[in-house]
Structure formats: structure tokens, C-alpha cells
Motif scaffolding. Structure first.
Motif, PDB file in Angstrom:
ATOM      1  N   UNK B 177       0.862  -1.181   0.000  1.00 40.32           N
ATOM      2  CA  UNK B 177       0.000   0.000   0.000  1.00 40.32           C
ATOM      3  C   UNK B 177       0.901   1.234   0.000  1.00 40.32           C
ATOM      4  N   UNK B 178       0.309   2.378  -0.196  1.00 40.34           N
ATOM      5  CA  UNK B 178       1.119   3.570  -0.455  1.00 40.34           C
ATOM      6  C   UNK B 178       1.994   3.936   0.749  1.00 40.34           C
ATOM      7  N   UNK B 179       1.483   3.677   1.961  1.00 39.30           N
ATOM      8  CA  UNK B 179       2.289   3.988   3.154  1.00 39.30           C
ATOM      9  C   UNK B 179       3.530   3.104   3.212  1.00 39.30           C
ATOM     10  N   UNK B 180       3.310   1.807   3.004  1.00 42.52           N
ATOM     11  CA  UNK B 180       4.434   0.863   3.035  1.00 42.52           C
ATOM     12  C   UNK B 180       5.416   1.194   1.914  1.00 42.52           C
ATOM     13  N   UNK B 181       4.873   1.561   0.754  1.00 44.56           N
ATOM     14  CA  UNK B 181       5.725   1.911  -0.382  1.00 44.56           C
ATOM     15  C   UNK B 181       6.628   3.102  -0.035  1.00 44.56           C
ATOM     16  N   UNK B 182       6.035   4.108   0.605  1.00 50.16           N
ATOM     17  CA  UNK B 182       6.823   5.294   1.003  1.00 50.16           C
ATOM     18  C   UNK B 182       7.924   4.915   1.987  1.00 50.16           C
ATOM     19  N   UNK B 183       7.571   4.050   2.931  1.00 49.76           N
ATOM     20  CA  UNK B 183       8.558   3.641   3.939  1.00 49.76           C
ATOM     21  C   UNK B 183       9.724   2.908   3.286  1.00 49.76           C
ATOM     22  N   UNK B 184       9.376   1.958   2.405  1.00 44.28           N
ATOM     23  CA  UNK B 184      10.415   1.187   1.721  1.00 44.28           C
ATOM     24  C   UNK B 184      11.283   2.116   0.877  1.00 44.28           C
ATOM     25  N   UNK B 185      10.635   2.998   0.117  1.00 43.44           N
ATOM     26  CA  UNK B 185      11.384   3.891  -0.773  1.00 43.44           C
ATOM     27  C   UNK B 185      12.282   4.831   0.028  1.00 43.44           C
ATOM     28  N   UNK B 186      11.752   5.351   1.139  1.00 46.07           N
ATOM     29  CA  UNK B 186      12.582   6.283   1.895  1.00 46.07           C
ATOM     30  C   UNK B 186      13.761   5.541   2.530  1.00 46.07           C
ATOM     31  N   UNK B 187      13.527   4.278   2.919  1.00 46.65           N
ATOM     32  CA  UNK B 187      14.636   3.451   3.429  1.00 46.65           C
ATOM     33  C   UNK B 187      15.715   3.297   2.375  1.00 46.65           C
ATOM     34  N   UNK B 188      15.306   2.947   1.161  1.00 44.24           N
ATOM     35  CA  UNK B 188      16.272   2.754   0.073  1.00 44.24           C
ATOM     36  C   UNK B 188      17.020   4.059  -0.206  1.00 44.24           C
ATOM     37  N   UNK B 189      16.287   5.164  -0.232  1.00 39.91           N
ATOM     38  CA  UNK B 189      16.930   6.454  -0.509  1.00 39.91           C
ATOM     39  C   UNK B 189      17.960   6.819   0.551  1.00 39.91           C
ATOM     40  N   UNK B 190      17.642   6.525   1.812  1.00 40.09           N
ATOM     41  CA  UNK B 190      18.590   6.862   2.886  1.00 40.09           C
ATOM     42  C   UNK B 190      19.857   6.019   2.806  1.00 40.09           C
ATOM     43  N   UNK B 191      19.735   4.824   2.250  1.00 43.18           N
ATOM     44  CA  UNK B 191      20.898   3.936   2.173  1.00 43.18           C
ATOM     45  C   UNK B 191      21.774   4.234   0.956  1.00 43.18           C
ATOM     46  N   UNK B 192      21.220   5.038   0.052  1.00 44.05           N
ATOM     47  CA  UNK B 192      21.911   5.334  -1.198  1.00 44.05           C
ATOM     48  C   UNK B 192      23.082   6.291  -0.966  1.00 44.05           C
ATOM     49  N   UNK B 193      24.220   6.009  -1.596  1.00 43.14           N
ATOM     50  CA  UNK B 193      25.319   6.980  -1.566  1.00 43.14           C
ATOM     51  C   UNK B 193      26.165   6.817  -2.827  1.00 43.14           C
ATOM     52  N   UNK B 194      27.231   7.576  -2.907  1.00 46.09           N
ATOM     53  CA  UNK B 194      27.988   7.578  -4.179  1.00 46.09           C
ATOM     54  C   UNK B 194      28.815   6.296  -4.357  1.00 46.09           C
ATOM     55  N   UNK B 195      28.899   5.483  -3.284  1.00 45.72           N
ATOM     56  CA  UNK B 195      29.712   4.270  -3.387  1.00 45.72           C
ATOM     57  C   UNK B 195      28.897   3.011  -3.647  1.00 45.72           C
ATOM     58  N   UNK B 196      27.582   3.132  -3.577  1.00 46.84           N
ATOM     59  CA  UNK B 196      26.783   1.934  -3.847  1.00 46.84           C
ATOM     60  C   UNK B 196      25.841   2.181  -5.018  1.00 46.84           C
TER      61      UNK B 196
END
Ligand SMILES: Nc1ncnc2c1ncn2[C@@H]1O[C@H](COP(=O)(O)OP(=O)(O)O)[C@@H](O)[C@H]1O
Ligand SMILES: [Mg+2]
Lengths: 418, 250
Positions: B177-196
């Protein structure tokens, strides 16, 4: 002694004469059975999957032996620990601080003949042999109302080729007493050695008796155990049987629930590899109403090994309001591993709650892939899955020392780190 | 980061990947879209080293190593992570206990000492908060009795714990659902950096509103047949895949 029973178990003529005073009458009966009964074949229903013919081809001996360091066999550091080597008491290795309310007597030191055995002798070659050629053992009497604070540990070790030990444990748990017993069976050395053990256990009214039994003989050993248990009303009996090594192992667990409001717990784990054969036979006989029994056995079977589970629950006529649950789960780790599982219910009362089930499966390869994809080595992933499967039975051990010891054995034998 | 060149793979004599090439550099997010049965999960499985698949041609180089020569766990140790389309339930295996073993086996390969219990628990608290996964769930049996959304959040929780170099998310958004989707996406975005780097396999453009890809690829019949920017995802969402089929046919 020195007789050779035809088609039966052979003894070398120098087999030591038993020092236990079995009544002449019982001994004669047992000898008659031995003379007239052959070893069971697989045509006998109770031995359908377990071949014991090999036992008839060995010339057994029994000699006293010494072992200087038994530290590997000490399951719990309790001060009340009785060690037997080839069925003979090893005083030097034992520590005999008997807790209050307990009397422990070596069978070899009882002058009067042993009181009448509760074992079935007719047609039971191994019970007959245990009676006729009893090597040694002990009798544990727990007085009424005694709360025994430390576990009573019995360690039996086989040593030497073709050694036979006919060993017996008698336990009388008095009214409203509570005690914990640990039994360990090991093999120091020797091929084709054989421990033929019997236990006669009486759990009196309102008593609580818990037994943890660890079997860790060698792949060259034979072991046959028969526990004859009688429960009086309001009593609570539990036995955990862990079979972690042994060439051919047969456990007979016979529980007569004679009084109302009893609880019976039978748990077992068997882990086999190479060509081991482990057979657990149990009978819970609910003779009266308002009791419950729980049986949980789990096996992990690898290589070309074979396991047998046969659990029978009787609910006799008028034994109403019985709750009896029985479950046997098996994990086959190789295509050549075999399990014969037969849970059986025979119910002659109508108001009962009983269930039984048996499952056999293999490791979930999808789960192993998942764990490996997260960075677990294949070995760790498999061990973790096996340990998850068997975990609920291992959790039935409440004594932390036994838990630690069991994990050590699992690590020694199977390389587990969990 | 990863270079896939002319990869062919089959299962049970059926060729699924038919010459797939793809390059992902550090710091990038790639989306792979495509119709059902195109071979998206097959690609993820082959990269993770699932043994049911046989690679018949092509090469994959991952952080300088020949990926196809490595076992599944060696790929994980090298920094590859796959969030499963269908996370497996493993009764009796504690989520955090197995993760600790996984982390310690990875550290051992790098000659690092095992993580201390205290540091590990602090990390569990921090990373489970990232995907709003109840700490109690984190310590239960792996995925057992989890809802669909909890399973997917648990995948991202594990990804956060393992801090991989390359994450492949196989339809992590499907069924959320949209809430879970936002949580997952924000998790992925926070883990993102220039080395991965991240490869997102998805059916739906919606996820890409939250995780913005640098490239969008269309996987069709075992090959990457078209590559574009974020706008390609919107076009696919509107027009479906038929026009791609026609384009290929020409
Ligand atoms: N175990 C298998 N055996 C045979 N065919 C399979 C197997 N797994 C997947 N396939 C086939 O491979 C093709 C690609 O599947 P998959 O990679 O799961 O597609 P996608 O993830 O793009 O929907 C499908 O045609 C599917 O039927
Ligand atoms: Mg898929």
C-alpha cells in the motif's frame, strides 16, 4: 555361568559371574527364556525394521576396566554422580554426596535378593538376559516429600572389544517427592560392545520425576534400553532421550499410567549419520481417566543411516478425558537415509482428545539459498536449518548444564556451532 | 560496479536470458521494467547465484571479480544483495541471529573481528527504525507470519544491516500500500550513496516517483531492448509494452 545359549547371545566362557543377587526364581525363569527364545527377527512386528542378528555372532565378554579421565563424560557437575564402567561401579570416578531424602544403593551391595522385577521376561530376550546376567547397577529411593536439590547423575561407559554390560537402574520416587535424574551412556573404546540397560521406575502419588538421557556410544556399539515406568495418581513424569551416537540403538519406553490426573512427557531427538540405526519404541498406556500425555520426537537422518519411530498410545475402556498428543518429525539429509515412522493410537474410550502425526521432509533448499544470499556460508545455512528443526526438542532440556553439554556433543560429532 | 555482457542463461533446457548486457556504475540507480515472464527475476537469480540456472554464455564482472565464478555466499561477501520477490519464511531461524552470523562471516572474510553484541543491537535498533519495522518482528523467525508488507520491509531492513555495494530489489514494491511503499522507498533512498548502486526491478512507474532512477531499461524476451531516462517509465505505464514489441519487430 559360562553357558552358551543356542541361537541367542553367546558369551565367552570367562564371562564374569554377576555379583548382583537376583532371586533364584527370577533368574531361572530368565535363563529358561534365554534357552527357549531366539533373537527377534524382522518377522516379529516389534522388530520389523531393526535387525539384531549381528548380536548373535559376537562372543561377548565382561571384564572390569578402568578409565583414568572421565571428564568427557561428565554431563553435569553435580556432586551426586555415579560412574559405571562395563556395568561395574567405578568408585574413584564417582562423587557420592547423596542429597537429603535420597538413598542410593549399588545393586552389587544388596544382600537380600532384589525385589520382584516389573520387566516382562517372557519372549523378551534382552530383558531376560539383563535379569539372568545382570552385571550391576543401582537403586535410587527418594523418600516422600523430598525435594531433591541436585540432579542424580548416572554415567555408564563401555570399554573394550566385545564387551557386554547388563545394567539396571531402579528408581522409586516417593509420594510428593521431586527429583531430576541424568543418565549418560558412552563408549570409551572397543568394537562390538553392547550395553543392555533396563530401568524400573516407580513414580508414586503426586511425585515429579524428570529424566534427561544422553546416548553417545560409538558407531561400533550396540545399545538396547528398556524403561518400565509406572505412574501413580497425580504424578508427573518426563523423559528426554537424546541419541547422538551409537551403531545400533533400540529404546523401549513403556509407561503405565495407573492413576488419575497424571502428566507424562516423552521427548526425544535422534541425530544419525554414516550407517547408524536408531529405533525408538514407546508405549503409553492410559489405563485410567483424566490424564494427559505429550510425546515429541524429532530426527535428523543423514548418509545411509536408518531411524525407526514407533509410538503407541493406548486409551483403555473407561479412561475418559484423556488428552494424548504424539508427534514425530524427521529430516532426511541424504537420499540414502531412511525413516520408518509409525505413530499409533488405540482408543477404547469415547470422550478423549488425542492426536498423532508424523512428518518427513528434507531441508528447504529455497531457504538455504535465501540464507546464503545474505552471506551465510552453505555449511552455516544447513546447520542453522537443522538446528531450527530440532530446536524445539532441545529446548525441552531445562538444565542449562545439560544443554551446554548436548551442544558440545553436537559440535564434536556434527560440527554444529549453534 | 557491475558489467553484464551478453549473458545467456537457461533453466531446464529453456533459454530465458538471451544475450543481456547492462552496466551499472557506483552512485547510480537503474530501473528494469518489462512484461511478466520477460526474465527479470531470472536475471536477479542468476546474479545471486541460484544453482537451478545454467549460464551458457556471457560474462559478469562485479567490483572487479568474475561474479559467475563465485558461490552465492561469496557474492554476498563481495557486496551483492538481492531483495527477493518472494521472501522465504524460515520457521525456527531467528531473523537477527542469522543476520549476526551473516555479518560476522562477512567480517571474517575481511579479517575483521566479530561485531560486539552491543554494537549489533544498536545497529538493529537503528536499521529497523529506518524501515519502521517493529523491533519484535526483527527478532522473530525469519518472515514467519509476517504480512506481505512486513516481509518487504524486512528485506530492506536486512539490506540496511548488510550495507551492500549493489542491491537488486526484485518487485519490492508489488502489493504494497502507499504507506508501506513510502517507507520502503525512503529506506532505500537513505541507504543510497555515491559508493553503492541499486537495481530496481518493478512493474509500476509509481515506485519511481519515490526512488528516482538514473536509467530505465526495458527487459523483453531475455534482453534489454530499450534504455531511457525516468520518462521512459511513464511512457511504459501509459502505453504498455506492445509498442516496444512493434519497435523490435521492425
Ligand atoms: N523453474 C522454472 N522452470 C522453467 N521455467 C521457468 C522456471 N522459472 C521461471 N521460468 C520461466 O522463465 C521465464 C522468466 O521468468 P521470470 O524471470 O520469473 O520472469 P519475470 O520476473 O520477468 O516475470 C518465464 O517464462 C517462466 O515461466
Ligand atoms: Mg519476477
Amino acid at each position: 555361568m559360562a553357558e552358551v545359549a543356542k541361537n541367542n547371545i553367546n558369551f565367552k566362557s570367562d564371562l564374569q559371574v554377576t555379583s548382583v543377587n537376583v532371586s533364584e526364581n527370577e533368574k531361572q525363569k530368565a535363563l529358561d527364556v534365554l534357552q527357549n527364545t531366539t533373537l527377534p527377527t524382522t518377522r516379529v512386528e516389534a522388530w520389523k525394521y531393526t535387525r539384531v542378528a549381528k548380536l548373535g555372532k559376537i562372543d561377548f565378554v565382561n571384564e572390569k576396566a578402568t578409565i583414568s579421565d572421565i571428564s568427557n563424560y561428565v554431563i553435569d557437575d553435580t556432586k551426586c554422580s555415579f560412574v559405571f564402567i562395563n556395568g561395574h561401579f567405578s568408585k574413584g570416578n564417582s562423587s557420592q554426596e547423596i542429597p537429603a531424602g535420597v538413598t542410593i544403593t549399588l545393586l552389587s551391595e544388596i544382600n537380600a535378593p532384589l525385589s520382584k522385577s516389573s520387566l516382562t521376561i517372557e519372549d523378551e530376550v534382552f530383558n531376560a538376559m539383563n535379569t539372568a546376567h545382570l552385571t550391576g547397577g543401582l537403586k535410587i529411593d527418594i523418600t516422600s516429600n523430598a525435594l531433591v536439590e541436585i540432579p542424580i547423575q548416572i554415567i555408564h561407559i563401555l570399554k573394550g572389544d566385545s564387551t557386554i554390560s547388563n545394567f539396571k537402574t531402579i528408581v522409586n520416587a516417593g509420594k510428593s517427592s521431586q527429583a531430576d535424574l541424568i543418565q549418560g551412556f558412552f563408549s570409551e573404546s572397543g568394537e562390538s560392545n553392547f550395553c543392555n540397560s533396563t530401568s524400573e521406575i516407580n513414580v508414586a502419588e503426586n511425585a515429579v520425576l524428570r529424566i534427561d538421557k544422553i546416548q553417545y556410544e560409538s558407531e561400533k556399539s550396540f545399545h538396547i534400553s528398556t524403561e518400565q515406568v509406572k505412574q501413580d495418581k497425580n504424578s508427573n513424569f518426563r523423559i528426554n532421550t537424546f541419541t547422538l551416537n551409537g551403531g545400533l540403538v533400540r529404546n523401549n519406553l513403556n509407561i503405565d499410567v495407573n492413576g488419575q490426573n497424571c502428566e507424562t512427557h516423552l521427548n526425544g531427538a535422534y541425530l544419525l549419520k554414516n550407517k547408524q540405526h536408531v529405533d525408538n519404541h514407546s508405549v503409553v498406556d492410559h489405563k485410567v481417566a483424566n490424564c494427559e500425555s505429550h510425546e515429541l520426537y524429532k530426527g535428523v537422518i543423514d548418509d545411509r543411516s536408518t531411524a525407526v519411530f514407533n509410538g503407541k498410545v493406548f486409551v483403555r475402556p473407561n479412561a475418559q478425558k484423556i488428552n494424548a498428543f504424539q508427534s514425530n518429525g524427521n529430516l532426511l539429509l541424504s537420499d540414502s537415509a531412511t525413516i520408518n515412522s509409525k505413530p499409533e493410537l488405540e482408543i477404547y474410550a469415547d470422550d478423549v482428545k488425542c492426536s498423532h502425526g508424523s512428518t518427513t521432509g528434507q531441508l528447504d533448499e529455497e531457504a538455504i539459498f535465501y540464507l546464503r544470499a545474505r552471506g551465510l556460508s552453505e555449511r552455516s545455512a544447513r546447520h542453522l536449518m537443522v538446528s531450527a528443526f530440532i530446536g524445539d526438542v532441545l529446548d525441552k532440556i531445562t538444565n542449562a548444564n545439560i544443554k551446554t553439554y548436548t551442544r558440545r556433543l553436537l559440535n564434536d560429532r556434527f560440527g554444529w556451532e549453534f | 560496479m557491475i558489467t553484464i555482457n551478453d549473458l545467456h542463461a537457461k533453466i531446464e533446457d529453456k533459454e530465458i536470458l538471451k544475450g543481456l548486457s547492462l552496466e551499472v556504475k557506483a552512485g547510480e540507480v537503474h530501473a528494469i521494467m518489462g512484461p511478466n515472464g520477460a526474465g527479470k527475476s531470472t536475471l536477479a537469480s542468476v546474479l545471486a547465484g541460484r544453482e537451478d540456472y545454467e549460464v551458457t554464455a556471457g560474462s559478469v564482472s562485479f567490483v572487479g571479480e568474475d561474479l559467475l565464478e563465485l558461490s552465492t555466499e561469496e557474492r554476498a561477501w563481495a557486496g551483492l544483495f538481492l531483495a527477493f520477490q518472494y521472501p522465504v519464511e524460515i520457521p525456527g531461524v531467528s531473523n537477527i541471529n542469522f543476520l549476526r552470523t551473516a555479518i560476522n562471516e562477512t567480517r571474517e572474510k575481511k579479517d575483521l573481528d566479530p561485531i560486539s553484541a552491543k554494537d549489533f543491537m544498536a545497529m538493529v535498533r537503528e536499521k529497523s527504525a529506518l524501515v519502521e519495522l517493529d523491533a519484535k518482528l526483527a527478532s522473530r523467525s525469519v518472515n514467519e507470519g509476517f504480512s506481505g508488507g512486513e516481509k518487504k520491509r524486512n528485506e530492506i531492513f536486512q539490506m540496511a544491516m548488510l550495507a551492500p555495494k549493489l542491491s537488486i530489489l526484485d518487485e519490492t514494491d508489488s502489493g504494497l500500500d502507499i504507506d508501506a511503499l513510502r517507507i520502503v522507498a525512503s529506506g532505500v533512498n537513505k541507504l543510497k550513496n555515491e559508493n553503492n548502486a541499486t537495481i530496481i526491478i518493478t512493474h509500476y512507474q509509481r515506485l519511481l516517483d519515490y526512488i528516482v532512477p538514473d536509467f530505465v531499461h526495458v527487459l523483453f524476451d531475455g534482453k534489454i531492448v530499450k534504455t531511457g531516462g525516468k520518462e521512459l517509465a511513464i511512457e511504459l505505464e501509459e502505453k504498455g509494452y506492445d509498442w516496444i514489441k512493434e519497435e523490435i519487430a521492425q
